[in-house]
Design a protein around this motif. Sequence first.
Motif, short mmCIF file in Angstrom:
data_model
loop_
_atom_site.label_atom_id
_atom_site.label_comp_id
_atom_site.label_asym_id
_atom_site.label_seq_id
_atom_site.Cartn_x
_atom_site.Cartn_y
_atom_site.Cartn_z
N TRP A 10 0.80 -1.19 0.00
CA TRP A 10 0.03 0.05 -0.28
C TRP A 10 0.78 1.14 -0.02
CZ3 TRP A 10 -4.53 0.07 -1.54
CH2 TRP A 10 -5.50 -1.02 -1.29
N ASP A 40 -5.65 0.69 6.38
CA ASP A 40 -5.49 1.16 8.05
C ASP A 40 -6.11 2.23 8.38
OD1 ASP A 40 -3.91 3.42 6.94
OD2 ASP A 40 -1.80 2.49 7.14
N THR A 41 -6.01 2.88 9.63
CA THR A 41 -6.99 4.02 9.94
C THR A 41 -6.66 5.28 8.95
OG1 THR A 41 -6.81 3.25 12.31
CG2 THR A 41 -7.43 5.50 12.10
N LYS A 42 -5.25 5.35 8.78
CA LYS A 42 -4.81 6.77 8.18
C LYS A 42 -5.31 6.69 6.69
CE LYS A 42 -0.72 8.99 6.28
NZ LYS A 42 0.64 8.92 6.24
N GLN A 43 -5.42 5.45 6.13
CA GLN A 43 -6.10 5.36 4.60
C GLN A 43 -7.59 5.38 4.61
OE1 GLN A 43 -4.13 1.53 4.13
NE2 GLN A 43 -2.73 2.35 2.77
N ARG A 45 -9.27 7.20 6.67
CA ARG A 45 -9.72 8.52 7.18
C ARG A 45 -9.34 9.18 5.88
NH1 ARG A 45 -12.85 11.15 9.11
NH2 ARG A 45 -12.56 9.92 11.21
N GLN A 46 -8.29 8.88 5.28
CA GLN A 46 -8.12 9.99 3.89
C GLN A 46 -9.26 9.42 2.86
OE1 GLN A 46 -4.39 8.88 2.02
NE2 GLN A 46 -4.29 10.70 0.77
N ASP A 49 -12.18 11.45 3.97
CA ASP A 49 -12.21 12.96 3.89
C ASP A 49 -12.19 13.48 2.28
OD1 ASP A 49 -11.38 13.18 6.60
OD2 ASP A 49 -9.24 13.26 6.29
N THR A 71 -7.73 2.14 17.07
CA THR A 71 -7.89 3.32 16.17
C THR A 71 -9.03 3.08 14.98
OG1 THR A 71 -6.12 3.06 14.83
CG2 THR A 71 -5.83 4.55 16.64
N LEU A 72 -8.89 1.89 14.21
CA LEU A 72 -9.71 1.61 13.33
C LEU A 72 -10.98 1.35 13.58
CD1 LEU A 72 -9.88 1.26 10.27
CD2 LEU A 72 -9.17 -1.03 10.44
N LEU A 75 -13.16 4.50 14.33
CA LEU A 75 -13.39 5.08 13.18
C LEU A 75 -14.33 4.43 12.39
CD1 LEU A 75 -12.84 7.22 11.08
CD2 LEU A 75 -10.60 5.71 10.48
#
Length: 101
Positions: A10, A40-43, A45-46, A49, A71-72, A75
Amino acid sequence: LKPQVGCRSWGSCPYMDAFGAIKEIQDKGLIEHIGGTHLDTKQVRQLIDEGISLKTNLIPYSIFDRRAEKTLFPLAQSSNIAIVFESPDAQGWLQEKWYRA
C-alpha cells in the motif's frame, strides 16, 4: 461489476487514484457499494475525507493481532463501515488440530 483495488504494498500503491475511479463508477450508478481490504486507519480517514464512503474493510484480526481495536474500530463504527475479519483463527493456529499436535 465488482471493482477491486489490490496492491502488493500500500505504501507504493496509488490507492487514492484507484478508489477515486471506483467512486466515479459508483456515481454513475453502476455499483452500489465500495469495499476495501487491509486499509489502515490513516487510509480509511483519507478516503472519508475525499468523500469516498466505504461499506466494508477486510482486515487481518485475531487474538494475536488486535492492532485495529485502538483506532480503526472506533473510526469504522463512527463512519458506519463494517469490518470483516480475515483469519480470525490466526491462519489455523487456533484450530483444535494444533492443540493436539
